[in-house]
Scaffold this active site. Structure first.
Site, mmCIF file in Angstrom:
data_model
loop_
_atom_site.group_PDB
_atom_site.id
_atom_site.type_symbol
_atom_site.label_atom_id
_atom_site.label_comp_id
_atom_site.label_asym_id
_atom_site.label_seq_id
_atom_site.Cartn_x
_atom_site.Cartn_y
_atom_site.Cartn_z
ATOM 1 N N ASP A 193 0.850 -1.196 0.000
ATOM 2 C CA ASP A 193 0.000 0.000 0.000
ATOM 3 C C ASP A 193 0.884 1.244 0.000
ATOM 4 O OD1 ASP A 193 -2.292 1.793 0.356
ATOM 5 O OD2 ASP A 193 -3.363 0.018 1.051
ATOM 6 N N HIS A 267 -2.818 3.198 -4.675
ATOM 7 C CA HIS A 267 -2.317 2.674 -3.391
ATOM 8 C C HIS A 267 -0.938 2.026 -3.570
ATOM 9 C CE1 HIS A 267 -5.507 3.468 -0.520
ATOM 10 N NE2 HIS A 267 -6.413 3.130 -1.432
ATOM 11 N N GLU A 331 -9.701 3.195 -5.320
ATOM 12 C CA GLU A 331 -9.235 4.537 -4.965
ATOM 13 C C GLU A 331 -8.013 4.984 -5.772
ATOM 14 O OE1 GLU A 331 -10.852 4.714 -0.398
ATOM 15 O OE2 GLU A 331 -8.852 3.841 -0.655
HETATM 16 C C1 ACM Z 1 -10.852 -0.071 0.469
HETATM 17 O O1 ACM Z 1 -11.307 -0.033 1.627
HETATM 18 N N1 ACM Z 1 -10.277 0.994 -0.065
HETATM 19 C C2 ACM Z 1 -10.932 -1.273 -0.324
#
Ligand code: ACM
Ligand code: ZN
Length: 549
Positions: A193, A267, A331
Site C-alpha cells: 500500500d 495505493h 481509490e
Molecule cells: C478499500 O477499503 N479501499 C478497499
C-alpha cells in the site's frame, strides 16, 4: 403463552445436561442424552486418507494433548466401539461433515480431510472448556450430539492489512488460527500500500529496502482531523519469501488459503518511492506517512509499468498457490493520468474514451497475464468502472451496490460491504476505548456494532439464480489504528464471528441465539488468551454470563 411455557420448561430441563453450543451454528444439530468418555487410550480409526488428513489429526491432537497429557493414536481402518471413527462419504461437499457423538463413540463422516478438520473444530467446542489446558484429565466427557453441517458460501475470509501497521509472522499465524476456529477458509493478505511494501520481491530489492520504511506515521488512536504524528520512522518491516512460504503452509495446514493482494495502479506510493519511473512524472516520491488516498499512482501509459507488475506477480504466483490473486484497483485518482503525455497517448492509441477506460485497459492486461498463469483476478468494486471483464471477481466494499450489479451481470462476487464488514470501525459507544477510524469529525464517528455486522446479507436484492455468483463474505481489518495484536484481536472478536456465521449458515441466521451462544466462545478465547470486545453487551445493558452460569 404456550410457546413461552415450552421455552421455560425446555431450558429448565437442559439445566443439568451439559450446555452445547457450536459457532458458527451447524445446519442441523440435536443434543442427545449422555456423554462419550474420551480417554488417552481412545483410538482414532481412519477409514480413509488424503494428503492433508495428517493436518486434521495434528489439529485434534494439539487440542487433546493439553487436556489429557497425551496424543491419540491412529490405529486401523474398521469402525469400532469406543473409538473416533472417521469414514468417507464422497457424496458430501468438500467442507461438509457429519458428527455423531454417543456413549458408544464418536463417528465422523466427510468427503475430505477438510470436512474432518471442521468436525474437529466443532468437537473442540464440545470439550469441557475448563479442561482445555488442564493437562491431566483421565477422561473428557463429550456430550452426545448429532450434527450435519456444511457451509452456505465457499469463500469465508478475513482481510488483514499489514501495511499501515506491520504484524510479525506469529501474529499473522494467530489471525489464521482465529479464522480457522470459526471455519473460515481465506486470509486476504493486504501486502502492499501507500504506507509500506511488505513482501520481498527478488527482482526488485528496493521495494523492501526503500518501500518498507516510512519517515513518520499518523498517531495511532488520534483522530485523523488532528493530524498528530508519531514523530519517528516506521520500518523497515517486511516478510522474506521464506517467511511467506512458512505462513502459506501454516495456513494451508489449517485449510486456509492465503489470497495475496498487490495493490495497483493506485495505493502504490511505496512502490513508486522505490522505483520512481513507475509514476507518470518520475519525480522522487515518499512512502506515505499519513492515511487516506494518494493522487500519486502508477502510469499505465508506459510499457515498463506493465513489465514491473508482471514481474512482481510472477514471483507472487510462485509463492501463493491460491487460484485467486487480488490486484486492488480501488481509490485510484486520475489527475496524474490527465496530465501525462504517455497516458494520453495510450488512451488515443487504444481508442479509449477516458481515464476510467484507461484503468480498465490496465486491469484487462493484468488479468490476461494472470490467466496465462492459470490464476483468476479479484479487484475492488472500482474495477467495474470503465468496463470489467466477465471473468473478473468483484470484491464489493463501497456497500453492496457494486457487488449486486456485478452478480446481476454474471460476475463472481465477494461481499465485504463497509456497511457491515469493516472491522476497523469502532464497535462500542465508549469512544475512549475504541480506535477512532474515520473520525474526521468528532460528531460522526463511524460505528459498526455487532448486531449491525450480523445483519450482513450477501444475497440482498438477488434472485435465486443470481445468488450463485456470490461466492463469499469477508471481514476486513484495516490497521491505521490497529498497531498491536491485542487490538487486532479486539477488533476481530466477536465481529468476525458474525461474518463467519453468515457465511457458514446463511439460512439459519438468528441473532438472539448467536448472542446467547457467544459468551461460551469467550471462554474458549480465554483459553487461548485472545482479547475480545464485550461492547455489545455493555452498550445494551446486558450482563455477560460468567464461566459457571
Ligand atoms: C478499500 O477499503 N479501499 C478497499
Ligand atoms: Zn502516465
Amino acid at each position: 403463552m404456550l410457546t413461552a411455557l415450552f421455552a421455560t420448561s425446555a431450558s429448565a430441563a437442559t439445566k443439568s445436561e451439559p450446555t452445547v453450543t457450536v459457532i458458527p451454528q451447524p445446519v442441523k444439530i440435536s443434543v442427545e442424552k449422555g456423554t462419550f468418555p474420551l480417554k488417552p487410550s481412545t483410538p482414532v480409526v481412519l477409514g480413509f486418507d488424503d494428503e492433508k488428513m495428517d493436518c486434521a489429526i495434528d489439529f485434534l491432537n494439539n487440542v487433546v494433548e493439553p487436556m489429557t497429557g497425551s496424543k491419540l493414536k491412529v490405529t486401523g481402518n474398521k469402525p469400532r466401539k469406543g473409538a473416533i471413527n472417521i469414514q468417507q462419504d464422497t457424496s458430501l461437499g468438500e467442507e461438509a461433515y457429519r458428527l455423531e457423538v454417543s456413549r458408544k463413540g464418536i463417528d465422523i463422516t466427510a468427503s475430505s480431510s477438510h470436512g474432518v478438520f471442521y468436525a474437529f473444530q466443532t468437537l473442540r467446542q464440545l470439550f469441557p472448556v475448563e479442561l482445555l489446558k488442564s493437562g491431566n484429565a483421565e477422561s473428557v466427557e463429550v456430550p452426545a450430539v448429532s450434527i450435519e453441517d456444511e457451509p452456505t458460501l465457499p469463500y469465508r475470509g478475513v482481510l488483514f492489512d499489514v501495511c499501515r501497521h506491520f504484524f510479525t509472522v506469529d501474529q499473522v499465524k494467530e489471525v489464521i488460527d482465529i479464522a480457522a476456529m470459526h471455519k473460515m477458509n481465506r486470509l486476504h493478505w493486504h501486502l502492499t500500500d501507500d504506507q509500506g511494501w511488505r513482501i520481498e520481491i527478488k527482482k526488485y530489492p528496493k521495494l523492501t529496502e526503500i518501500g518498507s520504511v516510512r519517515e513518520d506515521s499518523q498517531k495511532v488512536g488520534s483522530p485523523s482531523y488532528a493530524r498528530e504524528m508519531e514523530g519517528k520512522p516506521y520500518g523497515p518491516y517486511f516478510y522474506t519469501q521464506d517467511e511467506i512460504r512458512d505462513i502459506v503452509k501454516y495456513a494451508a495446514d489449517r485449510f486456509v488459503t492465503v489470497v495475496p493482494e498487490i495493490e495497483m495502479p493506485g495505493h502504490a506510493v511505496a512502490a513508486l518511492t522505490a522505483y520512481p519511473e513507475l509514476g507518470c512524472t518520475g519525480e522522487q516520491y515518499r512512502v506515505r506517512t499519513i492515511w487516506g488516498i494518494s493522487k500519486e499512482v502508477a502510469c499505465p501509459g508506459k510499457e515498463s509499468t506493465f513489465r514491473f507488475w508482471e514481474d512482481v506477480l510472477a514471483e507472487v504466483i510462485d509463492l501463493f498457490p491460491s487460484e485467486y490473486i487480488h490486484i486492488g484497483g480501488d481509490e485510484c485518482p486520475r489527475v496524474a493520468w490527465e496530465k501525462c503525455p504517455a497516458c494520453q497517448a495510450r488512451i488515443k492509441a487504444e481508442g479509449l474514451q477516458n481515464e476510467d477506460e484507461l484503468q480498465s485497459y490496465f486491469n484487462h492486461r493484468i488479468e490476461k497475464f494472470l490467466h496465462e498463469h492459470g490464476r483468476r483476478m479479484i479487484g475492488w468494486d472500482e474495477i467495474l468502472k470503465g468496463g470489467v471483464s466477465p471473468t473478473a471477481t468483484i470484491m464489493s466494499w463501497r456497500g453492496s451496490k457494486g457487488g449486486i450489479a456485478a452478480a446481476k451481470a454474471g460476475n463472481t462476487v465477494i461481499m465485504t460491504p463497509n456497511t457491515h464488514c469493516y472491522l476497523d470501525y469502532r464497535q462500542g459507544r465508549d469512544v475512549e476505548q475504541e480506535p477512532p477510524f474515520g473520525d474526521y469529525n468528532p460528531k460522526h464517528r463511524i460505528y459498526l456494532p455487532l448486531d449491525k455486522v450480523y445483519e450482513l446479507d450477501p444475497y440482498d436484492q438477488l434472485t435465486p439464480d443470481e445468488r450463485k455468483y456470490v461466492i463469499g463474505v469477508q471481514g476486513n481489518l484495516w490497521t491505521e489504528h490497529v498497531a498491536t495484536p491485542e487490538v487486532a484481536e479486539y477488533m476481530l472478536l466477536p465481529r468476525i464471528v458474525a461474518i463467519a456465521e453468515v457465511g457458514w449458515n446463511y439460512y439459519g441466521k438468528d441473532f438472539d441465539r448467536f448472542i446467547d451462544n457467544m459468551p461460551r466462545m469467550f471462554r474458549l478465547y480465554d483459553v487461548y488468551g485472545y482479547r475480545y470486545a464485550t461492547s455489545y453487551w455493555r452498550d445494551n445493558g446486558m450482563s455477560l454470563p460468567q464461566p459457571n452460569d
